[in-house]
Write a protein that holds these residues in place. Sequence first.
Motif, PDB file in Angstrom:
ATOM      1  N   ASP A  90       0.996  -1.055   0.279  1.00 15.58           N
ATOM      2  CA  ASP A  90       0.270   0.125   0.360  1.00 15.58           C
ATOM      3  C   ASP A  90       0.900   1.477   0.275  1.00 15.58           C
ATOM      4  O   ASP A  90       0.586   2.703  -0.953  1.00 15.58           O
ATOM      5  N   LEU A  91       2.096   1.277   0.756  1.00 15.73           N
ATOM      6  CA  LEU A  91       3.104   2.341   0.718  1.00 15.73           C
ATOM      7  C   LEU A  91       3.722   2.626   0.142  1.00 15.73           C
ATOM      8  O   LEU A  91       4.243   3.689  -0.672  1.00 15.73           O
ATOM      9  N   ASP A  92       3.698   1.443  -1.344  1.00 15.14           N
ATOM     10  CA  ASP A  92       4.533   1.739  -2.210  1.00 15.14           C
ATOM     11  C   ASP A  92       3.715   2.327  -3.473  1.00 15.14           C
ATOM     12  O   ASP A  92       4.055   3.156  -4.089  1.00 15.14           O
ATOM     13  N   GLU A  93       2.327   2.444  -3.605  1.00 14.85           N
ATOM     14  CA  GLU A  93       1.725   2.483  -4.351  1.00 14.85           C
ATOM     15  C   GLU A  93       1.664   3.945  -3.872  1.00 14.85           C
ATOM     16  O   GLU A  93       0.898   4.914  -4.735  1.00 14.85           O
ATOM     17  N   ALA A  94       1.493   4.430  -2.597  1.00 12.83           N
ATOM     18  CA  ALA A  94       1.426   6.024  -2.248  1.00 12.83           C
ATOM     19  C   ALA A  94       2.396   6.990  -2.443  1.00 12.83           C
ATOM     20  O   ALA A  94       2.722   7.641  -3.656  1.00 12.83           O
TER      21      ALA A  94
END
Length: 106
Positions: A90-94
């Motif tokens: 999720d943080l990679d996407e953000a």
Amino acid sequence: MAKYLFEANYVGDGIKGLMREGGSKRRDALVGALKSVDGTLECFYYAFGKTDVLGVFDVPGPADAAALSLLINSTGSVNVRLKPLMTPEDLDEAAKKTPSYRAPGQ
């Protein structure tokens, strides 16, 4: 499904109810509340100090989490706080997103 960390404190009659019913019945009550919004309980622990109970649950979305929080807090017996949890992916996407923002005064 959205994953949330919850922290809660029993207040007033909530403490009396916990002492009368015991911990496992209160966990079961949360499981029932989660089922009512198609959610599940991942873990549930009692603690002492600043926080009485904490754990992790999954619900379909943020509106379900907010509905649970509003209902539980409205009883006046428990003060619950929720924190949405994100996976590393999720943080990679953000991190890939490039929002626009102007800081105050600039």
